[in-house]
Enzyme design. Structure first.
Site, short mmCIF file in Angstrom:
data_model
loop_
_atom_site.label_atom_id
_atom_site.label_comp_id
_atom_site.label_asym_id
_atom_site.label_seq_id
_atom_site.Cartn_x
_atom_site.Cartn_y
_atom_site.Cartn_z
N GLY A 236 23.03 -13.65 -31.31
CA GLY A 236 21.63 -13.66 -30.52
C GLY A 236 20.75 -14.68 -30.83
N SER A 237 19.33 -13.99 -30.68
CA SER A 237 18.08 -14.73 -31.17
C SER A 237 18.06 -13.86 -32.88
CB SER A 237 16.67 -14.02 -30.45
OG SER A 237 16.43 -12.59 -30.83
N ARG A 239 15.21 -14.18 -33.83
CA ARG A 239 14.61 -13.10 -34.19
C ARG A 239 15.54 -11.87 -34.92
NH1 ARG A 239 14.50 -9.00 -32.06
NH2 ARG A 239 15.10 -9.22 -30.07
N GLY A 241 18.33 -11.99 -35.77
CA GLY A 241 18.95 -12.07 -37.17
C GLY A 241 17.36 -11.50 -38.14
N GLU A 258 25.29 -15.28 -35.08
CA GLU A 258 25.76 -16.10 -34.80
C GLU A 258 24.35 -16.15 -33.65
OE1 GLU A 258 27.80 -19.06 -34.60
OE2 GLU A 258 29.98 -17.63 -35.79
N CYS A 292 23.49 -21.30 -26.32
CA CYS A 292 23.19 -21.74 -27.52
C CYS A 292 23.55 -23.36 -27.84
CB CYS A 292 23.97 -20.31 -28.79
SG CYS A 292 25.40 -20.96 -28.41
P1 NAD Z 1 18.73 -10.77 -27.99
O1 NAD Z 1 18.20 -11.71 -29.21
O2 NAD Z 1 17.37 -10.83 -27.96
O3 NAD Z 1 19.55 -9.58 -28.54
C1 NAD Z 1 20.99 -9.91 -28.46
C2 NAD Z 1 21.13 -8.91 -29.05
O4 NAD Z 1 20.77 -8.23 -30.37
C3 NAD Z 1 20.76 -7.65 -27.61
O5 NAD Z 1 22.38 -6.97 -27.45
C4 NAD Z 1 20.48 -7.20 -28.63
O6 NAD Z 1 20.22 -5.40 -27.47
C5 NAD Z 1 20.23 -7.20 -29.49
N1 NAD Z 1 19.47 -6.76 -30.52
C6 NAD Z 1 18.02 -6.93 -30.14
N2 NAD Z 1 17.37 -7.03 -31.22
C7 NAD Z 1 18.00 -6.13 -32.34
C8 NAD Z 1 17.70 -5.25 -33.77
N3 NAD Z 1 16.36 -5.39 -34.25
N4 NAD Z 1 19.09 -4.51 -34.17
C9 NAD Z 1 19.81 -4.70 -33.49
N5 NAD Z 1 20.29 -4.94 -32.29
C10 NAD Z 1 19.22 -6.07 -31.92
O7 NAD Z 1 18.79 -12.61 -28.16
P2 NAD Z 1 19.85 -13.16 -26.14
O8 NAD Z 1 18.30 -13.34 -25.19
O9 NAD Z 1 20.22 -11.87 -25.37
O10 NAD Z 1 20.72 -14.30 -26.40
C11 NAD Z 1 19.82 -15.31 -26.44
C12 NAD Z 1 19.85 -16.00 -27.48
O11 NAD Z 1 21.32 -15.49 -28.33
C13 NAD Z 1 19.48 -17.13 -27.94
O12 NAD Z 1 18.15 -16.88 -29.19
C14 NAD Z 1 20.52 -17.44 -28.00
O13 NAD Z 1 21.01 -19.25 -29.63
C15 NAD Z 1 21.63 -16.51 -28.73
N6 NAD Z 1 23.00 -16.99 -29.05
C16 NAD Z 1 23.65 -17.75 -30.12
C17 NAD Z 1 25.02 -17.69 -29.89
C18 NAD Z 1 25.48 -18.42 -31.40
O14 NAD Z 1 27.07 -18.16 -31.53
N7 NAD Z 1 25.00 -18.77 -32.14
C19 NAD Z 1 25.92 -17.76 -28.81
C20 NAD Z 1 25.08 -17.06 -27.74
C21 NAD Z 1 23.50 -16.70 -28.02
#
Ligand code: NAD
Length: 504
Positions: A236-237, A239, A241, A258, A292
């Site tokens: 995810g983002s 943020r 991580g 990731e 991503c």
């Molecule tokens: P997001 O960070 O908003 O959410 C991702 C997941 O994390 C969701 O399931 C969400 O519910 C969960 N989450 C959010 N905050 C959390 C916390 N504090 N504790 C535990 N879980 C939490 O991301 P998104 O908008 O769904 O996806 C887009 C982002 O993901 C972009 O930044 C993109 O670059 C990144 N991404 C990275 C990869 C990679 O392999 N590097 C792959 C796909 C997406």
């Protein structure tokens, strides 16, 4: 249109074996970005049910870790077969959740099939090394063992592929899995999970080796904080991580992150410009900039910048934007209103920092579909790598920067906080080699004459710096799901100590 989308999603869910009696109950909304409409509601997991899922997965682990790895591989083989069989069904769900074109959605399911096949092979290759011991009559070796319960947290934009990268390997390595998919992509998650459940049943293995838990970030936080979860694999983002890593570290758990990217391509004067053009357009505008690995920066030599930029703007004007279910459409919508607002804000900031919008950025189809956010992919010429360019904006904005010396291009390239994917288009072998060397790209993925997106599963996938440092998928990424034990076996009948130490 409304009815047919709901109907086609419903039949795809049924074809994947999802228990559809749970639909239209509960508070979780499944909204499709294609039209912006809400399709179904679903029940969210409670704190108790998440706790129970982790407990059951932990209990199942105690048995699963003893099943021979090739037999564990059979479950993953069967999952791959079912995914192949239901490629179109699952792709329809991916399309509805993430608004991809059918070709891209099917590509995502194909990636699942590919990782399953890879993991089946891996199930016979969980190799440990044997090293020569310095002591006579001793054997020194390492063995690999599963970690326990793996908590998978995934993002909306690859709603099922990333789950399969983690799960196929985690299972063959002898772990069990608790998956929290993105709250924005629940229907494809249910489909992917139901097919795995079918595979587990077909192979006569215990259902509890995998669980899905539905909810928003609080559900993710619960998994992150649970000491029974040995590894958190979170996508995810950045943020997210930043929040997850210290919490897992505080309990000495393991994490695999990731996170966001800010991917660039260098285009050198020697590049095949037609090839570069196609590579850039797909990587920058494809999937509406919601990968991503989307190309967000183009670093081009000043001698060809004007000519190339003109061609690029022309190519952007030919892109068909619209409902991704329609034939010929290449660019679908952004995921939601906030994504659109973020894009507009980035464009405003870029202009304030001296950027010139060369094309795109406007919302389209707003009248027909007021709840869906279709935008023209944007190209912005920037005088320098300003604050806005340093950020990942999850939308189709390509910033163009120019360079004179190759060294400056590399500096520009690496001067961002993220380090996921990168590319160079060049016919100059020295430049290509330097780009791939230690003083070249600082990213986890570095390509030559190919764009930044569209990785194959055979390589390890992931990135450096704020991208989190994790590696998933191919190569030796399986090691992240196992613990290593170093074993010394003494068959000498004596007790010589290492380093010649004498005692007693
Ligand atoms: P997001 O960070 O908003 O959410 C991702 C997941 O994390 C969701 O399931 C969400 O519910 C969960 N989450 C959010 N905050 C959390 C916390 N504090 N504790 C535990 N879980 C939490 O991301 P998104 O908008 O769904 O996806 C887009 C982002 O993901 C972009 O930044 C993109 O670059 C990144 N991404 C990275 C990869 C990679 O392999 N590097 C792959 C796909 C997406």
């Amino acid at each position: 249109m409304t009815t047919s989308l709901r109907d086609s999603v419903l039949s795809a869910l049924q074809a994947c074996g999802v228990d559809t009696t749970i639909l239209d109950h509960g508070d979780l909304r499944t909204r499709t970005p294609i039209t912006g409409e809400e399709l179904f509601t679903l029940p969210a997991d409670s704190t108790e049910s998440v706790d129970q899922a982790i407990s059951k997965a932990h209990e199942a682990f105690l048995h699963w870790r003893e099943v021979p790895a090739p037999e564990r591989g059979n479950v993953v083989r069967r999952w791959g077969e079912l995914l192949r069989e239901h490629k179109r069904d699952l792709a329809i769900l991916v399309q509805s959740d993430a608004a991809k074109t059918l070709s891209e959605a099917e590509g995502e399911v194909q990636e699942m099939v590919d990782i399953c096949e890879f993991a089946v092979g891996q199930s016979r290759m969980l190799y440990g090394k044997t090293m020569p011991s310095e002591r006579p009559g001793h054997r020194l070796m390492e063995t690999w063992h599963p970690l326990g319960v793996i908590g998978v947290i995934s993002a909306f934009n690859f709603p099922v592929a990333v789950f399969s990268w983690n799960t196929a390997l985690a299972l063959v390595c002898g772990n069990t899995v608790v998956w929290k998919p993105s709250e924005l992509s629940l229907l494809s998650a249910l489909g992917a999970h139901a097919l795995l459940a079918q595979a587990v049943t077909d192979c006569g293995q215990p259902a509890d080796i995998h669980h899905i838990v539905l909810g928003e970030r609080a559900v993710g936080e619960q998994i992150v904080d649970d000491p029974r979860v040995a590894l958190i694999s979170a996508t995810g983002s950045t943020r997210m991580g930043h929040e997850v890593a210290p919490r897992v570290a505080a309990r000495f758990g393991r994490y695999l992150l990731e996170l966001g990217g800010n991917n660039a391509a260098i285009v050198s004067p020697s590049a095949d410009q037609d090839l570069a053009l196609r590579g850039v357009v797909f990587a920058a505008a494809g999937t509406a900039g919601q990968r991503c690995t989307t190309m967000r920066r183009l670093i081009i030599h000043e001698s060809i910048a004007e000519e190339f930029t003109e061609k690029l703007v022309k190519a952007y004007r030919t892109l068909t934007i619209g409902d991704p279910r329609d034939e010929g459409v290449l660019v679908g919508p952004l995921v939601h209103h906030t994504a659109f607002e973020n894009m507009q804000e980035a464009l405003r900031q870029a202009e304030a920092e001296g950027g010139e919008i060369l094309c795109g950025g406007k919302r389209v189809m707003a009248e027909e579909m007021p709840e869906a956010f279709y935008v023209e992919p944007a190209i912005v010429r920037m005088p320098s790598q300003s604050a806005t360019v340093h950020q990942e904006t999850f939308a189709p904005i390509l910033y163009i920067l120019t360079y004179r010396d190759f060294g400056d291009a590399l500096d520009l390239h690496n001067d961002v906080p993220q380090g996921l994917s990168s590319a160079i288009f060049t016919a100059d072998q020295t430049e290509a080699e330097i780009f791939l060397s230690a003083r070249g790209s600082d990213c986890g993925i570095a390509n030559v004459n190919i764009g930044t997106s569209g990785a194959e599963i055979g390589g390890a996938f992931g990135g450096e710096k704020e991208t989190g440092g994790g590696r998933e998928s191919g190569s030796d990424a399986w090691k992240a799901y196992m613990r290593r034990a170093t074993n010394t076996v003494n068959y000498s009948g004596e007790l010589p100590l290492a380093q010649g130490v004498k005692f007693l």
